[in-house]
Write a protein that holds these residues in place. Structure first.
Motif, mmCIF file in Angstrom:
data_model
loop_
_atom_site.group_PDB
_atom_site.id
_atom_site.type_symbol
_atom_site.label_atom_id
_atom_site.label_comp_id
_atom_site.label_asym_id
_atom_site.label_seq_id
_atom_site.Cartn_x
_atom_site.Cartn_y
_atom_site.Cartn_z
ATOM 1 N N TYR A 151 0.836 -1.201 0.000
ATOM 2 C CA TYR A 151 0.000 0.000 0.000
ATOM 3 C C TYR A 151 0.871 1.251 0.000
ATOM 4 C CZ TYR A 151 -3.366 3.490 1.571
ATOM 5 O OH TYR A 151 -4.149 4.620 1.667
ATOM 6 N N GLU A 152 1.895 1.250 0.853
ATOM 7 C CA GLU A 152 2.764 2.429 0.941
ATOM 8 C C GLU A 152 3.603 2.623 -0.331
ATOM 9 O OE1 GLU A 152 4.772 3.798 4.394
ATOM 10 O OE2 GLU A 152 3.909 2.222 5.631
ATOM 11 N N VAL A 153 4.119 1.533 -0.870
ATOM 12 C CA VAL A 153 5.010 1.622 -2.029
ATOM 13 C C VAL A 153 4.241 1.925 -3.311
ATOM 14 C CG1 VAL A 153 6.623 0.339 -3.483
ATOM 15 C CG2 VAL A 153 6.763 0.147 -0.996
ATOM 16 N N ARG B 65 11.002 5.928 0.749
ATOM 17 C CA ARG B 65 11.998 5.139 1.486
ATOM 18 C C ARG B 65 12.274 3.813 0.779
ATOM 19 N NH1 ARG B 65 9.061 5.424 7.276
ATOM 20 N NH2 ARG B 65 7.313 5.087 5.841
ATOM 21 N N ALA B 66 13.417 3.220 1.126
ATOM 22 C CA ALA B 66 13.786 1.923 0.542
ATOM 23 C C ALA B 66 12.765 0.864 0.958
ATOM 24 C CB ALA B 66 15.180 1.523 1.006
ATOM 25 N N VAL B 67 12.526 -0.097 0.066
ATOM 26 C CA VAL B 67 11.503 -1.118 0.313
ATOM 27 C C VAL B 67 11.817 -1.938 1.566
ATOM 28 C CG1 VAL B 67 10.394 -3.193 -0.603
ATOM 29 C CG2 VAL B 67 10.907 -1.275 -2.131
ATOM 30 N N GLU C 134 13.391 -1.044 4.167
ATOM 31 C CA GLU C 134 13.128 -0.234 5.359
ATOM 32 C C GLU C 134 11.628 -0.157 5.625
ATOM 33 O OE1 GLU C 134 13.821 4.313 7.089
ATOM 34 O OE2 GLU C 134 14.600 3.746 5.122
ATOM 35 N N VAL C 135 10.856 -0.017 4.554
ATOM 36 C CA VAL C 135 9.393 0.033 4.690
ATOM 37 C C VAL C 135 8.866 -1.279 5.256
ATOM 38 C CG1 VAL C 135 7.200 0.259 3.458
ATOM 39 C CG2 VAL C 135 9.143 1.692 2.822
ATOM 40 N N ILE C 136 9.409 -2.411 4.775
ATOM 41 C CA ILE C 136 8.986 -3.729 5.265
ATOM 42 C C ILE C 136 9.311 -3.879 6.745
ATOM 43 C CG2 ILE C 136 9.424 -6.212 5.114
ATOM 44 C CD1 ILE C 136 9.846 -5.873 2.118
ATOM 45 N N LYS C 137 10.514 -3.479 7.136
ATOM 46 C CA LYS C 137 10.940 -3.584 8.527
ATOM 47 C C LYS C 137 10.030 -2.785 9.458
ATOM 48 C CE LYS C 137 14.907 -2.715 11.573
ATOM 49 N NZ LYS C 137 16.292 -2.195 11.646
ATOM 50 N N ILE C 138 9.785 -1.543 9.089
ATOM 51 C CA ILE C 138 8.922 -0.684 9.909
ATOM 52 C C ILE C 138 7.488 -1.207 9.917
ATOM 53 C CG2 ILE C 138 7.941 1.636 10.119
ATOM 54 C CD1 ILE C 138 10.565 2.703 8.932
ATOM 55 N N SER C 139 7.042 -1.713 8.776
ATOM 56 C CA SER C 139 5.681 -2.233 8.656
ATOM 57 C C SER C 139 5.473 -3.448 9.556
ATOM 58 C CB SER C 139 5.386 -2.601 7.202
ATOM 59 O OG SER C 139 4.056 -3.042 7.061
ATOM 60 N N ILE C 140 6.474 -4.343 9.617
ATOM 61 C CA ILE C 140 6.377 -5.521 10.479
ATOM 62 C C ILE C 140 6.321 -5.112 11.948
ATOM 63 C CG2 ILE C 140 7.613 -7.561 11.316
ATOM 64 C CD1 ILE C 140 8.592 -8.025 8.480
#
Length: 282
Positions: free
Chosen positions: A106-108, A115-117, A119-125
């Protein structure tokens, strides 16, 4: 904690699953709007009203992951499958990962997060774990409290029924108090006299007995599903143990498959029932 132990039944009750989903959705909506975990207010120039609208849309679609997951869980338990604590925790982990991947996409793809993907995955988790684990923990504690409360009330009212393991028979006295539990395969026969019943059973290849204050008449309906049937005014027999039905001068006698041999009388009143059941089982 024993991870191989099955989860409490209240976690897979239909009404509790609905409560869990609704509370999780409400908590996630409040959490995102107050805490703004995904940095939307920093990375994107949107108002609080817009944040409320977009977050509501995201939460509703994201919670579909939990809805689908819990429907699968409910249907699995409905078919008789059990879920261990370890498997349940793994199930929750998969829900977190699935929902976090949804939020990442959704964010990407929608919000074009710069932001880098990874990083987005890490924060999202991390944020998804908070969104799910907090309401999951609260509801688990709440359901446990409600369950214990209902059991205490049932015990006080004398209506609490303890579920016995499969293949076990709980013998209760005339007041409904459980006095002894015996495996069906170990039960031999029962002999009634006035307001007492003597229960004969095998224990490590030895025949033992237990005196219970109750009547055969009261026990009859409870024991029927286990093929413990009435064969005489004073006797009930475990039909799984019947070896031979023999006619002698004294009348019909049931011989049990035991050592030493046990004989139980059959009265004329119960002859037809005994022969019908004997014919079905042989």
């Amino acid at each position: 904690m024993d991870l191989s132990q099955n989860i409490p039944a209240y976690l897979v009750k239909k009404k509790n699953i609905v409560r869990l989903i609704l509370f999780t959705a409400a908590f996630a909506l409040v959490f995102i709007n107050i805490y703004a975990p995904f940095g939307v207010t920093t990375w994107f120039n949107i108002s609080k009203l817009e944040l409320l609208f977009y977050s509501s849309l995201v939460i509703l679609t994201g919670v579909l992951v939990v809805v689908i997951s819990r429907i699968i869980m409910y249907q699995s338990t409905k078919k008789g499958k059990t879920i261990s604590i370890g498997r349940y925790l793994l199930w929750i982990a998969m829900e977190i990962i699935s929902m976090s991947l949804f939020y990442t996409l959704y964010e990407v793809l929608i919000l074009h997060d710069p932001r880098a993907v990874d990083e987005v995955i890490k924060i999202s988790i991390q944020n998804t774990a908070l969104v799910l684990l907090i309401p999951y923990t609260v509801t688990w504690l709440y359901f446990a409290w409600i369950d214990n409360k209902e059991k205490l009330e049932a015990i006080e009212e004398g209506t609490f029924e303890k579920v016995e393991p499969k293949g076990m028979i709980a013998f209760k006295d005339e007041k409904g108090i459980m006095r002894i539990t015996i495996k069906v395969e170990d039960l031999l026969y029962l002999q009634g006299a006035d307001n007492y019943v003597t229960i004969y059973y095998s224990n490590h290849q030895k025949q033992e007995k237990f005196l219970l204050r109750n009547t055969l008449k009261r026990l009859e309906s409870t024991l029927k599903p286990f093929e413990i049937i009435r064969c005489h005014r004073s006797f009930m027999v475990n039909f799984q143990k019947v070896k031979i039905i023999e006619r002698s001068k004294e009348g019909l006698r049931i011989k049990l498959n035991t050592q030493p041999l046990i004989e139980v009388p059959v009265s004329k009143t119960y002859t037809e029932v005994v022969f019908q059941l004997f014919g079905q089982s042989h």
